[in-house]
Design a protein around this motif. Structure first.
Motif, PDB file in Angstrom:
ATOM      1  N   GLY A  42       7.606  15.584 -15.244  1.00  0.00           N
ATOM      2  CA  GLY A  42       6.437  15.655 -14.366  1.00  0.00           C
ATOM      3  C   GLY A  42       5.251  14.889 -14.919  1.00  0.00           C
ATOM      4  N   SER A  43       4.994  15.049 -16.209  1.00  0.00           N
ATOM      5  CA  SER A  43       3.868  14.330 -16.806  1.00  0.00           C
ATOM      6  C   SER A  43       4.133  12.826 -16.819  1.00  0.00           C
ATOM      7  CB  SER A  43       3.589  14.839 -18.217  1.00  0.00           C
ATOM      8  OG  SER A  43       4.703  14.635 -19.047  1.00  0.00           O
ATOM      9  N   THR A  44       5.393  12.435 -17.011  1.00  0.00           N
ATOM     10  CA  THR A  44       5.731  11.010 -16.961  1.00  0.00           C
ATOM     11  C   THR A  44       5.489  10.452 -15.565  1.00  0.00           C
ATOM     12  OG1 THR A  44       7.390  11.334 -18.676  1.00  0.00           O
ATOM     13  CG2 THR A  44       7.573   9.338 -17.369  1.00  0.00           C
ATOM     14  N   ALA A  45       5.876  11.189 -14.548  1.00  0.00           N
ATOM     15  CA  ALA A  45       5.672  10.736 -13.168  1.00  0.00           C
ATOM     16  C   ALA A  45       4.183  10.614 -12.846  1.00  0.00           C
ATOM     17  CB  ALA A  45       6.351  11.695 -12.199  1.00  0.00           C
ATOM     18  N   VAL A  46       3.391  11.560 -13.302  1.00  0.00           N
ATOM     19  CA  VAL A  46       1.944  11.503 -13.061  1.00  0.00           C
ATOM     20  C   VAL A  46       1.333  10.295 -13.752  1.00  0.00           C
ATOM     21  CG1 VAL A  46      -0.239  12.674 -13.588  1.00  0.00           C
ATOM     22  CG2 VAL A  46       1.653  13.959 -12.610  1.00  0.00           C
ATOM     23  N   LEU A  47       1.748  10.037 -14.989  1.00  0.00           N
ATOM     24  CA  LEU A  47       1.205   8.878 -15.704  1.00  0.00           C
ATOM     25  C   LEU A  47       1.590   7.567 -15.034  1.00  0.00           C
ATOM     26  CD1 LEU A  47       1.687   9.968 -19.409  1.00  0.00           C
ATOM     27  CD2 LEU A  47      -0.456   9.706 -18.175  1.00  0.00           C
ATOM     28  N   TRP A  48       2.827   7.460 -14.536  1.00  0.00           N
ATOM     29  CA  TRP A  48       3.225   6.243 -13.825  1.00  0.00           C
ATOM     30  C   TRP A  48       2.429   6.086 -12.529  1.00  0.00           C
ATOM     31  CZ3 TRP A  48       5.464   1.971 -15.227  1.00  0.00           C
ATOM     32  CH2 TRP A  48       6.298   1.967 -16.333  1.00  0.00           C
ATOM     33  N   ALA A  49       2.189   7.184 -11.822  1.00  0.00           N
ATOM     34  CA  ALA A  49       1.401   7.115 -10.583  1.00  0.00           C
ATOM     35  C   ALA A  49      -0.021   6.644 -10.875  1.00  0.00           C
ATOM     36  CB  ALA A  49       1.392   8.475  -9.897  1.00  0.00           C
ATOM     37  N   LEU A  50      -0.614   7.173 -11.934  1.00  0.00           N
ATOM     38  CA  LEU A  50      -1.963   6.728 -12.304  1.00  0.00           C
ATOM     39  C   LEU A  50      -1.974   5.258 -12.715  1.00  0.00           C
ATOM     40  CD1 LEU A  50      -3.204   9.813 -14.345  1.00  0.00           C
ATOM     41  CD2 LEU A  50      -4.014   9.061 -12.106  1.00  0.00           C
ATOM     42  N   LEU A  51      -0.922   4.813 -13.391  1.00  0.00           N
ATOM     43  CA  LEU A  51      -0.833   3.413 -13.785  1.00  0.00           C
ATOM     44  C   LEU A  51      -0.760   2.500 -12.566  1.00  0.00           C
ATOM     45  CD1 LEU A  51      -0.413   1.383 -16.180  1.00  0.00           C
ATOM     46  CD2 LEU A  51       2.020   1.660 -15.740  1.00  0.00           C
ATOM     47  N   PHE A  52       0.083   2.848 -11.582  1.00  0.00           N
ATOM     48  CA  PHE A  52       0.192   2.029 -10.369  1.00  0.00           C
ATOM     49  C   PHE A  52      -1.112   2.036  -9.575  1.00  0.00           C
ATOM     50  CE2 PHE A  52       4.940   2.612 -10.662  1.00  0.00           C
ATOM     51  CZ  PHE A  52       5.195   1.278 -10.939  1.00  0.00           C
ATOM     52  N   LYS A  53      -1.763   3.173  -9.508  1.00  0.00           N
ATOM     53  CA  LYS A  53      -3.038   3.254  -8.779  1.00  0.00           C
ATOM     54  C   LYS A  53      -4.087   2.383  -9.455  1.00  0.00           C
ATOM     55  CE  LYS A  53      -6.418   6.564  -7.120  1.00  0.00           C
ATOM     56  NZ  LYS A  53      -7.578   6.693  -7.952  1.00  0.00           N
ATOM     57  N   GLN A  54      -4.172   2.455 -10.775  1.00  0.00           N
ATOM     58  CA  GLN A  54      -5.147   1.653 -11.509  1.00  0.00           C
ATOM     59  C   GLN A  54      -4.838   0.167 -11.366  1.00  0.00           C
ATOM     60  OE1 GLN A  54      -7.902   2.841 -13.210  1.00  0.00           O
ATOM     61  NE2 GLN A  54      -8.454   0.676 -13.282  1.00  0.00           N
ATOM     62  N   HIS A  55      -3.558  -0.195 -11.367  1.00  0.00           N
ATOM     63  CA  HIS A  55      -3.181  -1.596 -11.221  1.00  0.00           C
ATOM     64  C   HIS A  55      -3.598  -2.130  -9.849  1.00  0.00           C
ATOM     65  CE1 HIS A  55      -0.958  -5.315 -11.487  1.00  0.00           C
ATOM     66  NE2 HIS A  55      -0.307  -5.001 -10.360  1.00  0.00           N
ATOM     67  N   SER A  56      -3.345  -1.355  -8.808  1.00  0.00           N
ATOM     68  CA  SER A  56      -3.715  -1.830  -7.470  1.00  0.00           C
ATOM     69  C   SER A  56      -5.238  -1.936  -7.330  1.00  0.00           C
ATOM     70  CB  SER A  56      -3.140  -0.912  -6.395  1.00  0.00           C
ATOM     71  OG  SER A  56      -3.698   0.371  -6.497  1.00  0.00           O
TER      72      SER A  56
END
Length: 69
Positions: A42-56
């Motif tokens: 779950g924490s890995t998924a949240v970190l990836w989501a934040l990474l994609f959001k920040q990238h966009s």
């Protein structure tokens, strides 16, 4: 008793006591702790989501600053 031997003896005793004190039994690999597994994924998924959001967000800001949009 020389000081070096005394220190070696106390460190060996401390390692044995601390290992026996904190590890009562070895974990069984056939029965994983699902709470810990869920928290890890779950924490890995949240970190990836934040990474994609920040990238966009960064790509959008880059395009607006360089008049590409």
């Amino acid at each position: 008793m020389p000081l070096g031997r005394l220190l070696l003896r106390t460190s060996a005793v401390n390692k044995m006591v601390s290992r026996n004190f904190f590890i009562a039994s070895k974990p069984d690999p056939s029965k994983p702790n699902m709470l810990r597994v869920g928290l890890a994924f779950g924490s890995t998924a949240v970190l990836w989501a934040l990474l994609f959001k920040q990238h966009s967000t960064d790509v959008h800001e880059y395009k607006t600053r360089n008049w590409l949009e």
